[in-house]
Write a protein that holds these residues in place. Structure first.
Motif, short mmCIF file in Angstrom:
data_model
loop_
_atom_site.label_atom_id
_atom_site.label_comp_id
_atom_site.label_asym_id
_atom_site.label_seq_id
_atom_site.Cartn_x
_atom_site.Cartn_y
_atom_site.Cartn_z
N ASN A 128 0.85 -1.19 0.00
CA ASN A 128 0.00 0.00 0.00
C ASN A 128 0.89 1.24 0.00
O ASN A 128 1.98 1.24 0.59
N TYR A 172 -8.47 4.77 -0.12
CA TYR A 172 -9.36 4.56 1.02
C TYR A 172 -8.77 5.27 2.24
O TYR A 172 -7.57 5.59 2.28
N THR A 181 -5.47 -5.46 -2.96
CA THR A 181 -5.27 -5.99 -1.62
C THR A 181 -6.48 -5.71 -0.74
O THR A 181 -7.20 -4.71 -0.96
N ASP A 182 -6.71 -6.59 0.23
CA ASP A 182 -7.79 -6.38 1.20
C ASP A 182 -7.23 -6.24 2.61
O ASP A 182 -7.95 -6.42 3.60
N SER A 183 -5.93 -5.95 2.73
CA SER A 183 -5.31 -5.83 4.05
C SER A 183 -4.31 -4.68 4.08
O SER A 183 -3.82 -4.22 3.05
N LYS A 220 -7.69 -5.76 8.59
CA LYS A 220 -8.47 -6.39 7.53
C LYS A 220 -9.41 -5.32 6.96
O LYS A 220 -10.28 -4.80 7.67
N LEU A 221 -9.22 -4.96 5.71
CA LEU A 221 -10.03 -3.91 5.09
C LEU A 221 -11.45 -4.42 4.80
O LEU A 221 -11.71 -5.63 4.82
N ASP A 222 -12.33 -3.49 4.49
CA ASP A 222 -13.73 -3.87 4.28
C ASP A 222 -13.97 -4.50 2.93
O ASP A 222 -15.03 -5.08 2.68
N LYS A 223 -12.98 -4.40 2.02
CA LYS A 223 -13.12 -5.04 0.71
C LYS A 223 -11.74 -5.11 0.05
O LYS A 223 -10.74 -4.67 0.59
N ASN A 224 -11.75 -5.68 -1.14
CA ASN A 224 -10.52 -5.74 -1.93
C ASN A 224 -10.39 -4.44 -2.72
O ASN A 224 -11.28 -4.07 -3.48
N TYR A 225 -9.26 -3.70 -2.51
CA TYR A 225 -9.04 -2.44 -3.21
C TYR A 225 -8.03 -2.62 -4.34
O TYR A 225 -7.03 -3.34 -4.18
N THR A 226 -8.29 -1.96 -5.47
CA THR A 226 -7.35 -1.99 -6.59
C THR A 226 -6.48 -0.74 -6.57
O THR A 226 -6.73 0.20 -5.81
#
Length: 847
Positions: A51, A133, A84-86, A122-128
């Motif tokens: 990130n 965010y 990633t989602d984390s 742990k994020l709320d969804k998978n981000y591209t």
């Protein structure tokens, strides 16, 4: 980061021990045997970017009694490339109260785990990589409860420092300041604490209304609160690395300056407000000078400088808000003896705002692209402001610092992908050797190409993370030359060449033999200028040394007076140059550089007892245009030799009276003082009224050799305005008099001394304690010095102090054999107390 402590440590320690009569065997006690260190097998790569930081917004307030920071953070991020989602954030020693995702002004809790060093979210969804965010974190920072380790250059790593928060120390202000380098910003806010991360910033600090605040960027708002506090908001619109984030709070005077419409402010403790321009006044000129030579104007919104009590390093280049140790706070009188040291620190940190803050080392392995440039900026400033001699002297001292370190600690690569700890990168290789390498690079490509290459490097890598290869590519693009030969041997290797130089004259030809005699198998490629002097004529030849043995032949019609190898005196090396003294006499008179003249003076020092030409050279050097060489010549005279005394005495007397340099004047007074000739008593008495503390000190010590009672009386008068070397001189006189009432002065001066100066004062204090027989005073003094070692928290300092205490204990035991009764008992008791303290300090080093 200015390596103030590390740079001066070796010289201070050796000088202090020499004053006691200790030998180099004492120094050797501190060495450690080489071990097979598994940490050195780890490849220290740049941090992987999962990130990317985009923006950090912080809202903080302080709990002074608890030494806590209560913080709220809104961190904007974006996946670097892969979805990633984390998210993993560095967050050292905190209490984490809440972690949430922020969307549409609303927060939604997120699942996380925390191991006291890193926060795994742990994020709320998978981000591209196209999506950003915002994560919100409510936390408490507890720096004083964190167990962390510093280094020789940065003696502590708790990130956030509360100085005298309860106001219980009467002679110390209440302050808060931060120190992010290397990875300690994550003690006071959650972040990705890596050099290859960059983001913009907004910081709101709520503080008691009576205090001043400082942070990166611009002060955009101030709001008074009903509870007697004030909230200041600072905003940074250009991205920089987390280790460069800073904040400071305290009762400071703020002296305002400007440069091209930008704020240039100086924050000092109020007693030093009137000296602000003496200390910092050349900053606007530095901004112009560096902007011009780089062709890249200072890019940031403002430039402020602030001092911090009990600071853990020399100084730190926090973007737009440099933090200096309190050693920089000096009166106008102290600055007379400073020999531009303060300005070098100021220049160093300012230059970092291009090399380090704008273009930032991608990893600690590549720290040299930050620190070698800042180190070399000191040379550039001195050359511009005070002339090439001043710059060359500074460069020579830096080279000697590096060579001394190698002698005791061994050498390493400049760019280092294997190290025990990232803190180990802050050494004389990264700084002083790196600066000398840049000087060689400048000489190899020429000034125009050098500065154009720096301009290209900055433009290409602005607001990015970078490494040494990108510097090489910039030089290759500008010069059109392959530069791997230079970078491979100097940046990605270690060591330095050792050159044996000899000459053979035959049939109107001279052959210069240059042999590389270093022990390792490495053969250096060295572009070398050789100047051949005949009469008043000089002819320059450019050659390249590339083999273990090289020879270069030059024709002549008249035998040369001097063949000057490495005529620009830029090669970082050791040289053994086999030639007659007559060539050095010619060299002093005709070769232009500082080192040409210094080398000739040093040759004359060796010959002054047997060569009248050497004496003539030394007397000529007493009138050298540069005060540093005048001081060297004065200090090197052997006045016990009748021929030297006859030739130099009248010149020395005039120098002692009126040399424009306080350093040279003090050296001349010391030489006259060593003669112990009563005819100079009026001269010494007059000099005790000089503006320079150093001159006063030299005069007082010289007077003490003639009339200790008169010197003692003057010392009592000078007590009320005594700093620096004058304190040491007064302490020495008091030790000789042995008056118990005077012990209070030495103890109080040690107590009030801070920062690096306290280390110097410790050696003065221990020297004083070694000469007196007063058990209570000795024990109290040893306790004070022991407490200082805890504050410094520096293994090298502690080892030397421990060794020196043992040495003094041995001296007191020896002194005890010459006396009897209570005097003997007291000395033995003092020796035992010193040994006990030395053992405790040594044990602390091991821990």
């Amino acid at each position: 980061m200015n390596q103030h402590l590390k740079r001066s440590l070796l010289g201070v320690l050796i000088g202090g021990m020499a004053g006691l009569g200790a030998t180099t065997s004492l120094m050797a006690q501190s060495g450690k045997a080489a071990t097979d260190d598994p940490a050195l097998k780890i490849y220290r790569a740049a941090a992987t970017k999962v990130n990317d930081l985009v923006h950090t917004k912080l809202d903080v307030r302080f709990d002074y009694p608890k030494r806590y920071l209560y913080g709220k953070a809104w961190i904007t991020l974006r996946p670097h490339f892969y979805a990633t989602d984390s998210l993993t954030l560095d967050a050292k020693g905190m209490d984490i109260h809440e972690v949430a995702i922020v969307k549409g002004g609303k927060t939604t809790p997120l699942h996380y785990s925390y191991d006291t060093l890193q926060l795994h979210i742990k994020l709320d969804k998978n981000y591209t990589a196209t999506e950003s965010y915002v994560v919100y974190i409510n936390y408490t920072s507890k720096p004083n409860e964190l167990k962390v380790k510093g280094s020789a250059a940065i003696t502590d790593a708790k990130g956030l420092y509360f100085i005298n928060p309860d106001g219980k120390e009467p002679n110390k202000p209440t302050q808060i300041w931060t120190q992010g380098e290397t990875e300690s910003s994550s003690v006071w806010f959650p972040t990705i604490d890596k050099t290859n991360q960059k983001c913009t910033q907004e910081l709101s600090m709520t503080v008691p209304d009576k205090y001043v605040t400082l942070s990166n960027g611009k002060l955009v708002s101030q709001k008074k609160n009903t509870d007697g506090t004030r909230t200041d908001t600072w905003k940074m619109d250009l991205p920089h690395s987390p280790y460069l984030f800073m904040m400071a709070v305290g009762d400071y005077a703020v002296v305002k300056d400007k440069w091209k419409g930008k704020e240039v402010n100086y924050y000092l403790e109020k007693p030093y407000e009137k000296y602000a321009k003496n200390i910092f006044g050349n900053t606007p000129e530095m901004l112009s000078f560096y902007s011009n030579i780089l062709g890249y104007e200072y890019p940031w919104v403002k430039y402020s400088q602030i001092t911090g009590r009990d600071y853990v390093s020399g100084a730190m280049e926090n973007t737009t808000a440099t933090l200096h140790g309190e050693f920089l706070q000096k009166t106008d009188r102290e600055l007379l003896d400073n020999n531009n040291y303060n300005e070098c620190v100021i220049a160093h940190e300012l230059f970092h705002h291009w090399f380090g803050d704008l273009a930032t080392a991608e990893s600690w392995s590549n720290l040299t692209v930050n620190e070698s440039f800042a180190d070399y900026s000191e040379y550039l400033w001195l050359e511009h402001k005070y002339g090439k001699d001043a710059a060359d002297e500074h460069s020579y001292e830096a080279a000697m610092s590096y060579l001394s370190m190698v002698q005791y600690s061994g050498d390493k690569d400049l760019v280092r992908f294997h190290y025990h700890d990232k803190e180990d990168m802050f050494d004389q290789i990264t700084y002083q050797k790196g600066g000398r390498i840049l000087h060689m690079l400048r000489n190899a490509v020429g000034d125009s190409a050098f500065f154009k290459s720096l301009n290209l490097y900055l433009k290409t890598n602005a607001f990015k993370a970078t490494e040494a290869h990108q510097l090489r590519l910039a030089f290759e693009e500008v010069t059109g030359r392959d530069m791997n030969w230079f970078f491979n041997q100097w940046y990605f290797g270690q060591g330095y060449p050792e050159l044996d130089i000899s000459y053979k004259y035959n049939n109107n030809k001279v052959t210069v033999y240059i042999q590389q005699i270093q022990k390792d198998a490495k053969v250096w490629q060295l572009p070398v200028a050789i100047d051949v002097y005949t009469g008043s004529k000089k002819e320059r030849y450019h050659v390249t040394v590339a083999n273990k043995v090289d020879s270069f032949t030059f024709a002549y019609t008249t035998k040369p007076d001097l063949i000057n190898v490495d005529a620009d005196k830029v090669i970082l090396s050791k040289k053994d140059d086999h030639r007659d003294f007559s060539t050095y006499a010619y060299q002093y008179a005709h070769a232009p550089n500082y080192l040409d003249r210094r080398i000739a003076i040093e040759a004359a020092v060796e010959e002054q007892g047997r060569n009248t030409e050497a004496i003539k050279l030394l007397v000529a050097a007493l009138k050298d245009k540069y005060h540093g060489l005048r001081t060297l010549a004065v200090s090197s005279l052997n006045m016990k030799l009748p021929a030297v005394k006859e030739a130099a005495l009248l010149v020395l007397v005039e120098m002692a009276k009126q040399d424009p340099s306080s350093l040279t004047k003090a050296a001349a007074i010391k030489q006259l003082g060593d003669l112990k000739d009563a005819q100079y008593t009026p001269l010494f008495e007059a000099a005790t009224k000089d503006r320079s503390y150093g001159v006063e000190a030299a005069a007082l010590e010289a007077l003490a050799e003639l009339d200790i009672n008169k010197a003692y009386g003057i010392a009592k008068q000078l007590e009320k305005d005594s700093r620096g070397k004058l304190v040491s001189a007064i302490a020495g006189i008091y030790a000789r008099q042995g008056n118990p009432d005077d012990i209070a002065f030495v103890a109080a001066k040690f107590d009030e001394t801070t920062g690096q100066d306290k280390l110097n004062a410790a050696f003065d204090y221990l020297g004083f304690l070694s000469k007196i027989n007063n058990t209570n005073a000795v024990q109290r003094g040893v306790d004070q010095v022991k407490a200082m070692t805890v504050q410094f928290n520096n293994s090298q300092v502690n080892t030397y102090i421990s060794n020196w205490l043992q040495e003094i204990a041995r001296k007191k035991d020896n002194d005890a054999t010459a006396v009897s009764g209570s005097d003997r008992e007291g000395l033995q008791q003092q020796a035992a107390y010193m040994r006990k303290a030395a053992d405790a300090i040594r044990t602390a080093v091991k821990e």
